[in-house]
Write a protein that holds these residues in place. Structure first.
Motif, mmCIF file in Angstrom:
data_model
loop_
_atom_site.group_PDB
_atom_site.id
_atom_site.type_symbol
_atom_site.label_atom_id
_atom_site.label_comp_id
_atom_site.label_asym_id
_atom_site.label_seq_id
_atom_site.Cartn_x
_atom_site.Cartn_y
_atom_site.Cartn_z
ATOM 1 N N ILE A 173 0.852 -1.190 0.000
ATOM 2 C CA ILE A 173 0.000 0.000 0.000
ATOM 3 C C ILE A 173 0.885 1.236 0.000
ATOM 4 N N GLY A 174 0.671 2.121 -0.970
ATOM 5 C CA GLY A 174 1.389 3.383 -1.030
ATOM 6 C C GLY A 174 0.500 4.528 -0.581
ATOM 7 N N THR A 175 1.097 5.549 0.008
ATOM 8 C CA THR A 175 0.315 6.667 0.540
ATOM 9 C C THR A 175 0.704 7.982 -0.121
ATOM 10 N N SER A 176 -0.121 8.985 0.124
ATOM 11 C CA SER A 176 0.147 10.314 -0.421
ATOM 12 C C SER A 176 1.369 10.948 0.224
ATOM 13 N N GLY A 177 1.812 10.400 1.355
ATOM 14 C CA GLY A 177 3.015 10.903 2.009
ATOM 15 C C GLY A 177 4.284 10.198 1.584
ATOM 16 N N GLY A 178 4.188 9.251 0.638
ATOM 17 C CA GLY A 178 5.379 8.588 0.110
ATOM 18 C C GLY A 178 5.797 7.339 0.863
ATOM 19 N N ALA A 179 4.979 6.833 1.771
ATOM 20 C CA ALA A 179 5.315 5.622 2.516
ATOM 21 C C ALA A 179 4.720 4.399 1.833
ATOM 22 N N ILE A 180 5.411 3.261 1.963
ATOM 23 C CA ILE A 180 4.928 1.985 1.445
ATOM 24 C C ILE A 180 4.782 1.022 2.611
ATOM 25 N N TYR A 181 3.611 0.395 2.700
ATOM 26 C CA TYR A 181 3.323 -0.555 3.773
ATOM 27 C C TYR A 181 3.087 -1.939 3.182
ATOM 28 N N ASP A 182 3.609 -2.952 3.864
ATOM 29 C CA ASP A 182 3.305 -4.346 3.558
ATOM 30 C C ASP A 182 2.195 -4.771 4.506
ATOM 31 N N ALA A 183 1.047 -5.192 3.964
ATOM 32 C CA ALA A 183 -0.113 -5.502 4.799
ATOM 33 C C ALA A 183 -0.661 -6.875 4.463
ATOM 34 N N ILE A 184 -1.167 -7.557 5.488
ATOM 35 C CA ILE A 184 -1.876 -8.816 5.321
ATOM 36 C C ILE A 184 -3.318 -8.582 5.767
ATOM 37 N N LEU A 185 -4.248 -8.802 4.846
ATOM 38 C CA LEU A 185 -5.653 -8.496 5.080
ATOM 39 C C LEU A 185 -6.467 -9.779 5.145
ATOM 40 N N GLU A 186 -7.307 -9.859 6.175
ATOM 41 C CA GLU A 186 -8.275 -10.926 6.302
ATOM 42 C C GLU A 186 -9.668 -10.319 6.135
ATOM 43 N N PRO A 187 -10.704 -11.129 5.865
ATOM 44 C CA PRO A 187 -12.027 -10.564 5.577
ATOM 45 C C PRO A 187 -12.543 -9.580 6.622
ATOM 46 N N THR A 188 -12.173 -9.750 7.891
ATOM 47 C CA THR A 188 -12.733 -8.880 8.932
ATOM 48 C C THR A 188 -11.673 -8.097 9.696
ATOM 49 N N ARG A 189 -10.425 -8.131 9.274
ATOM 50 C CA ARG A 189 -9.402 -7.389 10.007
ATOM 51 C C ARG A 189 -8.143 -7.228 9.162
ATOM 52 N N MET A 190 -7.324 -6.247 9.560
ATOM 53 C CA MET A 190 -5.995 -6.060 8.994
ATOM 54 C C MET A 190 -5.014 -6.710 9.975
ATOM 55 N N ARG A 191 -4.538 -7.901 9.635
ATOM 56 C CA ARG A 191 -3.736 -8.675 10.580
ATOM 57 C C ARG A 191 -2.339 -8.089 10.780
ATOM 58 N N VAL A 192 -1.734 -7.651 9.677
ATOM 59 C CA VAL A 192 -0.366 -7.123 9.733
ATOM 60 C C VAL A 192 -0.296 -5.849 8.908
ATOM 61 N N CYS A 193 0.441 -4.867 9.397
ATOM 62 C CA CYS A 193 0.706 -3.652 8.626
ATOM 63 C C CYS A 193 2.030 -3.075 9.087
#
Length: 226
Positions: A173-193
């Motif tokens: 995931i990239g943001t308007s502030g220039g940061a990149i995040y590695d995320a693991i998404l499950e149907p009801t939660r964001m497990r890792v970010c």
């Protein structure tokens, strides 16, 4: 040879779907086999939730105020103010069936919709400072990214055909502030970010692309010493 005006071929695309009188389309995104639309009540509906629109198979969408590609977004309509109930509608390209997903209320309009290019039922809806992840009929706020504005998403290829593992999606995931995040998404939660990179000086990210590189086979594949 040039054709006269009355000899030029004309083309007409049928309407695949049209918004109801009490709703308008904010954003559109496509993934293999599905079309996603973000709907909001029109000003004429005085905040009431609109009805579902019908349609037949075809090639264009009527009543759209913002359009995005498979993994990008364009500004949607509307302005800030009181919270608005947005809905996500999934249209099956193969069957024409529609499915609605209720989304958390937001005081700002969505600005981008990112659909999984690998064909799973996963999308990220980006608002200023707070975003939503939807999978199937479930949706959840990405609370670990509260305060960030998502501007780019790259979906990693699912590693297994196992249903439970496919339901768990890894994204950059990239943001308007220039940061990149590695995320693991499950149907009801964001497990890792976790943040893995940041541009310096900060600059908005408009696109992310991932190339998966396989490791060399044991005992080979590397450069020979000189």
């Amino acid at each position: 040879m040039a054709l006269a005006d009355d000899e030029r071929p004309t083309f007409s695309l049928p309407t695949v779907w049209a918004a109801g009188a009490a709703e308008e389309v904010q954003l559109v995104a496509a993934s293999p086999g599905a079309l996603y639309l973000v709907l909001a009540p029109t000003s004429r509906s005085s905040g009431r939730r609109g009805g579902s629109g019908g349609g037949s198979a075809g090639g264009s969408v009527s009543g759209v105020s913002g359009v995005s590609g498979v993994s990008g977004g364009v500004s949607g309509g509307g302005g800030g103010g009181s919270a608005v109930s947005y809905r996500l509608r999934r249209l099956s390209v193969l069957t024409g069936e529609e499915e609605d997903v209720d989304l958390p209320e937001h005081s700002t309009p969505p600005h981008a919709l990112f659909a999984d290019a690998h064909g799973t039922a996963a999308v990220i809806l980006a608002h200023s400072g707070e975003s939503t992840y939807a999978y199937g009929r479930e949706s959840t706020t990405l609370s670990k990214l509260r305060g960030q504005t998502i501007s780019a998403v790259s979906w990693l290829q699912p590693q297994s055909a196992n249903t439970r593992e496919v339901n768990t999606r890894e994204v950059l995931i990239g943001t308007s502030g220039g940061a990149i995040y590695d995320a693991i998404l499950e149907p009801t939660r964001m497990r890792v970010c976790k943040q893995v990179y940041a541009l310096s000086p900060p600059s908005p990210l408009s696109w992310l692309h991932v190339e998966m590189i396989s490791p060399p086979p044991p005992g080979g594949g590397g450069l020979s010493p000189a």
